[in-house]
Design a protein around this motif. Sequence first.
Motif, PDB file in Angstrom:
ATOM      1  N   CYS A   1       0.869  -1.174   0.000  1.00  0.00           N
ATOM      2  CA  CYS A   1       0.000   0.000   0.000  1.00  0.00           C
ATOM      3  C   CYS A   1       0.905   1.223   0.000  1.00  0.00           C
ATOM      4  O   CYS A   1       1.912   1.242   0.713  1.00  0.00           O
ATOM      5  N   SER A   2       0.559   2.207  -0.810  1.00  0.00           N
ATOM      6  CA  SER A   2       1.385   3.406  -0.908  1.00  0.00           C
ATOM      7  C   SER A   2       0.596   4.643  -0.523  1.00  0.00           C
ATOM      8  O   SER A   2      -0.594   4.756  -0.825  1.00  0.00           O
ATOM      9  N   GLY A   3       1.275   5.563   0.109  1.00  0.00           N
ATOM     10  CA  GLY A   3       0.758   6.912   0.268  1.00  0.00           C
ATOM     11  C   GLY A   3       1.210   7.768  -0.894  1.00  0.00           C
ATOM     12  O   GLY A   3       2.071   7.387  -1.688  1.00  0.00           O
ATOM     13  N   GLY A   4       0.617   8.958  -1.022  1.00  0.00           N
ATOM     14  CA  GLY A   4       1.000   9.856  -2.104  1.00  0.00           C
ATOM     15  C   GLY A   4       0.346  11.216  -1.962  1.00  0.00           C
ATOM     16  O   GLY A   4      -0.449  11.454  -1.051  1.00  0.00           O
ATOM     17  N   ARG A   5       0.645  12.090  -2.891  1.00  0.00           N
ATOM     18  CA  ARG A   5       0.184  13.473  -2.817  1.00  0.00           C
ATOM     19  C   ARG A   5      -1.311  13.620  -3.077  1.00  0.00           C
ATOM     20  O   ARG A   5      -1.860  14.706  -2.883  1.00  0.00           O
TER      21      ARG A   5
END
Length: 478
Positions: free
Chosen positions: A327-331
């Motif tokens: 799972c990735s976070g992002g802007r």
Amino acid sequence: MYKPALMLRGAILAALLGASVPPSMAAENAGAVQAWLTTGDQAKLMARGPDARFGRAKPAALVIDIDPATRFQEMQGFGASITDASAYLIQQRMNPAQREGLLRELFGRNPGLGMSFTRLTIGASDFSQSHYSFNDMPRGESDPGLTRFSIEPHRASVLPTIQRALAINPQLKVMASPWSAPGWMKTSDSLVKGSLKPEAYDAFARYLGRYVGAMEKEGVPLFALTLQNEPHFEPEDYPGMRVDPASRAAFIGGHLGPLLAREHPGTTVIDWDHNWDEPDSPATVLKDPVAANYVSGVAWHCYAGNVAVQAQVHAQFPDKDTWFTECSGGRWSPDWAKNLMFFTKTLIIDSTRGWARGVLLWNMALDENDGPHLGGCKDCRGVVTIDSRSGEVTRNVEYYALAHASRFVMPGARRIQSSEGVGELSNVAFRNSDGSLALVVANGAQKEQTFSVRIAGQSFRYTLPGLSVATFAWGSQQ
């Protein structure tokens, strides 16, 4: 998802990394409970607060009951993937002191986060500076004998990073996933798009086996492989490969499973490695009587569907392990507090309540431009951001969500029974093999919540600010 967090400085860094009392040990005196806090407004970032204390006072209206005798899955731990981008930044954009400091902070313990689970890419992902496999051939040519196989592309950055991480934390478990088979094995004759040709099943199994053997020779044992990252997705501009469940079952049962059992018995196969929205796909593989003999578990991603399916699939196949692997976070989601809640509540708490033995986020590190990458996600964020010019580190919201579990839950811990549905509080509890306990609590309400934690007739009371997370750690209750 996220706006990068402020860098830790001064007293905050000291609070995180300078604790004199290891959280895995018994509390300093009977009844004392360590409390570690991260608030949604970032005023406190994994900060040690005043100890709580067990006693027999009347509990609060909200009560989390813990029963250490009711135990569930054994935990491996928490971490993030060492992608090509992450390894490049660590090895090529940090000086030796910066590099060693960050790796000790991430993988070391007391002080440190104690990450004990990681994932490597078998060849390129979108977070690589070129698209490659370990056995590339000119278009129209093939190499069924794997005469050109080589893991040389990992030698400059990935291998020294994972080797040092293992030296710092010998309990670190490493899995690996390909984003594509070599192009000549696919219908597209390219790393981008296409599916695995049935006539290439044997060659691809031998390719994966060669990779496992080559990594073992480099001192990097792999406990598990998935045969394909996100096998129902064919991206347009970076390596990917469609492998439907019937094809995965045939490949695992007839080729990869027997090869690993014969040549690398310490490496198992984990199926799926994709989102929560298609649980029937791994279920189909696990229903295959031949493939199921070689599949040890199911891996999940967060980008579609609901975490609840993990428990549903586990109920169908209780002898198979559950893993959460990306799972990735992002802007795209700028609210820091909201993101703290998502990563802590959904992944650390709900995923482990859903039987995950380990939880991985995506890139361990990216730079100030959300890379380097070639295709794919243009605004993802790493657990940490490494400035490509100075090597300075920014610790992002994902770092704190991981820290609230990875610092306190040791490999071999067992998830234990704790109350669900306590107002707007989410929680999960663990018992380490040394008898110490850890409880992670997330307050999803905007306002502070006062609650009690009760065990064996005693309780302690705590008030947790709104949109904040606390970890409580204490000695054996048995």
